[in-house]
Design an enzyme around this catalytic site. Structure first.
Site, PDB file in Angstrom:
ATOM      1  N   ASP A  19      47.403  39.726  68.077  1.00 42.66           N
ATOM      2  CA  ASP A  19      46.308  39.874  69.045  1.00 42.66           C
ATOM      3  C   ASP A  19      46.438  41.196  69.797  1.00 42.66           C
ATOM      4  O   ASP A  19      45.460  41.932  69.990  1.00 42.66           O
ATOM      5  CB  ASP A  19      46.245  38.670  70.000  1.00 42.66           C
ATOM      6  CG  ASP A  19      47.592  38.281  70.605  1.00 42.66           C
ATOM      7  OD1 ASP A  19      48.632  38.807  70.163  1.00 42.66           O
ATOM      8  OD2 ASP A  19      47.598  37.449  71.536  1.00 42.66           O
ATOM      9  N   ASP A  68      40.016  45.811  58.282  1.00 45.34           N
ATOM     10  CA  ASP A  68      38.587  45.991  58.573  1.00 45.34           C
ATOM     11  C   ASP A  68      38.410  46.674  59.925  1.00 45.34           C
ATOM     12  O   ASP A  68      37.574  47.565  60.093  1.00 45.34           O
ATOM     13  CB  ASP A  68      37.856  44.639  58.616  1.00 45.34           C
ATOM     14  CG  ASP A  68      37.177  44.289  57.304  1.00 45.34           C
ATOM     15  OD1 ASP A  68      37.740  44.652  56.247  1.00 45.34           O
ATOM     16  OD2 ASP A  68      36.102  43.658  57.327  1.00 45.34           O
ATOM     17  N   ASP A  93      44.160  41.536  56.318  1.00 42.71           N
ATOM     18  CA  ASP A  93      42.728  41.522  55.982  1.00 42.71           C
ATOM     19  C   ASP A  93      41.907  41.902  57.208  1.00 42.71           C
ATOM     20  O   ASP A  93      41.026  42.760  57.152  1.00 42.71           O
ATOM     21  CB  ASP A  93      42.343  40.121  55.492  1.00 42.71           C
ATOM     22  CG  ASP A  93      40.870  40.009  55.146  1.00 42.71           C
ATOM     23  OD1 ASP A  93      40.356  40.936  54.496  1.00 42.71           O
ATOM     24  OD2 ASP A  93      40.238  39.012  55.535  1.00 42.71           O
TER      25      ASP A  93
HETATM   26  C1  IPM Z   1      39.492  42.248  51.108  1.00 39.61           C
HETATM   27  C2  IPM Z   1      38.411  41.198  51.021  1.00 39.61           C
HETATM   28  C3  IPM Z   1      38.938  40.009  50.239  1.00 39.61           C
HETATM   29  C4  IPM Z   1      40.132  39.464  51.000  1.00 39.61           C
HETATM   30  C5  IPM Z   1      37.900  38.911  49.969  1.00 39.61           C
HETATM   31  C6  IPM Z   1      36.704  39.443  49.234  1.00 39.61           C
HETATM   32  C7  IPM Z   1      38.495  37.731  49.248  1.00 39.61           C
HETATM   33  O1  IPM Z   1      37.974  40.857  52.289  1.00 39.61           O
HETATM   34  O2  IPM Z   1      39.944  42.726  50.050  1.00 39.61           O
HETATM   35  O3  IPM Z   1      39.889  42.590  52.221  1.00 39.61           O
HETATM   36  O4  IPM Z   1      39.963  38.679  51.938  1.00 39.61           O
HETATM   37  O5  IPM Z   1      41.251  39.833  50.656  1.00 39.61           O
HETATM   38 MG    MG Z   2      38.812  42.033  53.833  1.00 40.35          MG
END
Ligand code: IPM
Ligand code: MG
Length: 360
Positions: A224, A252, A248
């Site tokens: 967090d 992002d 993940d």
């Molecule tokens: C990523 C994507 C994948 C993940 C999905 C599409 C399953 O979000 O490569 O980050 O969660 O790993």
């Molecule tokens: Mg992802």
């Protein structure tokens, strides 16, 4: 001897961005005499349509035989309602797991030309160069048991399991330290050790591995706090190592520091540096077929492939330089456009990178 590269364009914008990456790869192949042979197959929804499953056995066999794999993106609304076991994402998870691609490298680098495209203030992100090392074949993505059921009371319930073994943690920690050693010599391990048993083991094992890398400065951070620090002061990070799900999410988040998730490539490597290379973004069904997607993350994934799987440093550097030159020319896809730049589509962006690479 020729090297085999398997191309899996996938779904949504996958085929569009892959077409541009393949142009760049083919030019690099000729220009640097790399001896690559390309072959194509399907993964995800496209594979469901062609083979009835998101990863066909024959595709997996081709992937095993290939020297490297280049992937577009998978998933889309067309397959949202099918049996969960056949979802396009299952194909991606299966190929990662079956090939043992446990080390996912996600670099978040801000091209100086894109400082205005980031949602953060330019001075917060200027010079940003972070590498997220995400564990990719374990944790909650694969943990058993997992189940969705109806209780006797009639209430529905579901659960997942988040397991990590010592050896899984050790090998990804080693990748994190090794990467930090050749970069800024700082490794931040991200966990939730104040709550999760798996994170407590994670932290203990990372501490043990640290003894072999006395030249790397290790820190630990709860996830967090890491999410907050990434937008507060991202330049404090050099390499971050973390589990599958935290990686993940944080990757992002880190992508937005660089202007757009459309800029982020990734490498998923096994113990012998065999790899699958893919953009971090998804299949973006909302813009699929419109010819406006940003192909640079996939083009930069080609560069990572040349660097990590084939040690073709000159060719890898040249592709990155070509991307930088195109950004210097002011060309931008919609996701990275800002006032005073020229908005172009997917193919025009790919062609511009090809031209820049040709003239290097
Ligand atoms: C990523 C994507 C994948 C993940 C999905 C599409 C399953 O979000 O490569 O980050 O969660 O790993
Ligand atoms: Mg992802």
């Amino acid at each position: 001897m020729s090297k085999q590269i398997l191309i899996l364009p996938g779904d949504g914008i996958g085929p569009e961005i892959m077409a541009e990456a393949v142009k760049v790869l083919q030019l690099a192949n000729d220009k640097y005499s790399l001896g690559f042979e390309l072959s194509f197959d399907e993964l995800g929804g496209a594979a469901v349509d062609k083979y009835g499953v998101p990863l066909a056995d024959e595709t997996l066999a081709r992937a095993r035989a290939a020297d490297a794999i280049l992937l577009g993106a998978v998933g889309g609304p067309k397959w949202d309602k099918i049996d969960p076991a056949l979802r396009p994402e299952r194909g991606l998870l299966k190929i990662r797991s079956q090939l043992g691609l446990f080390a996912n490298l996600r670099p978040a680098i801000l091209y100086p030309q894109l400082a205005d495209a980031s949602s953060l203030k330019p001075e917060v992100v200027a010079g940003l160069d972070i590498l997220i090392v995400r564990e990719l074949t374990g944790g909650i993505y694969f943990g058993q048991p997992r189940e969705s059921k109806v209780l006797e009371s009639g209430e529905r319930m579901a659960y997942d399991t988040l397991p990590y073994s010592e050896s899984e943690i050790r090998r990804i920690a080693q990748v994190g330290f090794a990467m930090a050693r050749v970069r800024g010599k700082k490794l931040c391990s991200v966990d939730k050790a104040n709550v999760l048993a798996s994170s407590q083991l994670w932290r203990a094992v990372v501490e043990e591995v640290a003894k072999d890398y006395p030249d790397v400065e290790l820190s630990h951070m709860y996830v967090d706090n890491a999410a907050m620090q990434l937008v507060r002061a991202p330049k404090q990070f050099d390499v971050m190592v973390t589990d599958n799900m935290f990686g993940d999410i944080l990757s992002d988040e880190a992508s937005m520091l660089t202007g757009s998730i459309g800029m982020l490539p990734s490498a998923s490597l096994d113990a012998n540096n065999k790899g699958m290379y893919e953009p971090c973004h998804g299949s973006a069904p909302d813009i699929a077929g419109l010819g406006i997607a940003n192909p640079l993350a996939t083009i930069l994934s080609v560069s990572m492939m040349l660097r990590y799987s084939f040690s073709q440093v000159a060719a890898a550097d040249a592709i990155e330089l070509a991307v930088s030159k195109v950004l210097d020319q002011g060309l931008r896809t919609g996701d990275i456009s800002s006032p005073g730049t020229t908005k172009v589509g997917t193919a025009a962006m790919g062609d511009a990178v090809v031209e820049a690479l040709r003239s290097l």
